[in-house]
Write an enzyme that holds these catalytic residues in place. Structure first.
Site, PDB file in Angstrom:
ATOM      1  N   TYR A  56     -29.251  37.024   2.144  1.00 20.66           N
ATOM      2  CA  TYR A  56     -29.719  37.196   3.390  1.00 20.66           C
ATOM      3  C   TYR A  56     -31.137  36.990   3.523  1.00 20.66           C
ATOM      4  O   TYR A  56     -31.841  37.716   3.177  1.00 20.66           O
ATOM      5  CB  TYR A  56     -29.515  38.726   3.928  1.00 20.66           C
ATOM      6  CG  TYR A  56     -27.889  39.044   4.150  1.00 20.66           C
ATOM      7  CD1 TYR A  56     -26.976  38.007   4.070  1.00 20.66           C
ATOM      8  CD2 TYR A  56     -27.689  40.480   4.122  1.00 20.66           C
ATOM      9  CE1 TYR A  56     -25.558  38.277   4.234  1.00 20.66           C
ATOM     10  CE2 TYR A  56     -26.193  40.651   4.382  1.00 20.66           C
ATOM     11  CZ  TYR A  56     -25.307  39.740   4.170  1.00 20.66           C
ATOM     12  OH  TYR A  56     -23.982  40.158   4.414  1.00 20.66           O
ATOM     13  N   HIS A 132     -19.644  39.548  -3.020  1.00 23.66           N
ATOM     14  CA  HIS A 132     -19.540  39.234  -1.700  1.00 23.66           C
ATOM     15  C   HIS A 132     -18.203  38.328  -1.379  1.00 23.66           C
ATOM     16  O   HIS A 132     -17.638  38.443  -0.173  1.00 23.66           O
ATOM     17  CB  HIS A 132     -20.929  38.038  -1.288  1.00 23.66           C
ATOM     18  CG  HIS A 132     -21.509  38.444   0.099  1.00 23.66           C
ATOM     19  ND1 HIS A 132     -22.783  38.369   0.268  1.00 23.66           N
ATOM     20  CD2 HIS A 132     -20.890  38.425   1.382  1.00 23.66           C
ATOM     21  CE1 HIS A 132     -23.046  38.469   1.476  1.00 23.66           C
ATOM     22  NE2 HIS A 132     -22.093  38.459   2.095  1.00 23.66           N
TER      23      HIS A 132
END
Length: 170
Positions: A56, A132
């Site tokens: 991110y 993820h």
């Protein structure tokens, strides 16, 4: 705020704070001052669960979110549950605006990723660390083995899977 148990014993607020939007995908990047105010308000409302990921960030700073949270959450570290994710990267060779994601669940990648995340998040451990995306080229048992090693080393206390189907979980 109500609490929930994730897995066997990880207590979190029933509403968690997904921090991605402060650095990635949704408009402009938050300033430190904006992030501090937002997180302080969330904590005041009873939120204890904060989630990020190593990817991110921005083009200029791919790890912006973890770095930002490392600074902003530091005063609250003993009062919160901190989670981050590993196991994917952007395909930097792609010419598209939205670069495709490449899953990478290899144990060596997981071991390298945790050390970077801990440094950026300014902590000695994560309360939850999860994959993820599932890497179809790596047996899930190898990924699980790497997570077990991280638990034995005290780098994480819990681990999990994101976007896993029933067969992988079984």
């Amino acid at each position: 705020m109500n609490k929930r148990i994730l897995g066997k014993d990880l207590e979190v607020s029933s509403i968690g704070f997904g921090c991605m939007g402060m650095s990635h995908a949704y408009g402009t990047v938050s300033t430190r001052k904006e992030a501090e105010a937002l997180i302080a308000e969330a904590i005041e409302c009873g939120c204890t669960f904060f989630d990020t990921a190593e990817i991110y960030g921005t083009t200029e700073d791919p790890h912006h979110n973890e770095k930002l949270l490392g600074e902003v959450l530091k005063p609250y570290r003993d009062k919160i549950v901190l989670a981050s994710k590993c196991g994917i990267r952007f395909d930097e060779t792609a010419t598209t605006v939205n670069k495709p994601l490449i899953p990478d669940g290899r144990p060596e990648t997981i071991r390298a990723s945790i050390d970077g995340s801990l440094q950026r998040l300014k902590t000695d451990h994560l309360d939850l660390y999860y994959i993820h995306r599932i890497d179809p080229t790596v047996p899930i048992e190898e990924t699980a083995g790497a997570m077990k090693e991280l638990m034995e080393q005290g780098k994480i206390t819990h681990w999990g899977l994101s976007e896993a189907d029933e067969d992988i979980i079984a």
